[in-house]
Design a protein around this motif. Sequence first.
Motif, short mmCIF file in Angstrom:
data_model
loop_
_atom_site.label_atom_id
_atom_site.label_comp_id
_atom_site.label_asym_id
_atom_site.label_seq_id
_atom_site.Cartn_x
_atom_site.Cartn_y
_atom_site.Cartn_z
N TYR A 60 -2.94 12.82 2.09
CA TYR A 60 -2.05 11.60 1.44
C TYR A 60 -2.94 10.17 1.53
N GLY A 61 -3.24 9.71 0.56
CA GLY A 61 -3.91 8.45 0.73
C GLY A 61 -3.03 7.47 1.74
N GLU A 62 -3.55 6.50 2.28
CA GLU A 62 -2.87 5.35 3.16
C GLU A 62 -1.68 4.89 2.68
N ALA A 63 -2.03 4.43 1.36
CA ALA A 63 -1.13 3.53 0.58
C ALA A 63 0.38 4.36 0.15
N VAL A 64 0.16 5.66 0.26
CA VAL A 64 1.52 6.24 -0.18
C VAL A 64 2.04 7.18 0.71
N LYS A 65 1.35 7.28 1.95
CA LYS A 65 1.99 8.00 3.02
C LYS A 65 3.48 7.65 3.28
#
Length: 125
Positions: A60-65
Amino acid sequence: QVQLAESGGGSVQAGGSLTLSCVASKYTYTRRCVAWFRQAPGKEREEVAGIYHGDGKIYYGEAVKGRFTISQDNAKDTVFLRMNSLTPEDAGMYYCAFDTRWYLLRLHEHDFFYWGQGIQVTVSS
């Protein structure tokens, strides 16, 4: 020829949810790496989430975790992206991508062989 088709995009207010689906047609391989990418206007395309190594590794990208969840239905060659608590920063074109090298731990954008046409997600504040 394998074709990927995304669905489920649209407009939603901030704080809302959407679930994107991506169906692969004529995909004859039993396993895959799958990922969702997104691109906002004026920005580079970024990976949002991916499933690698035969479901053994999920990225997961950090922005969507903590807000987005990627999953797949192997029997139906379909991958999903559940998006919760959406913000205007999540808006953009979302693309699904498949690759037959399921055993790899991670693929970069340029490594994926099959791509969908993209679907728009709009989030209003």
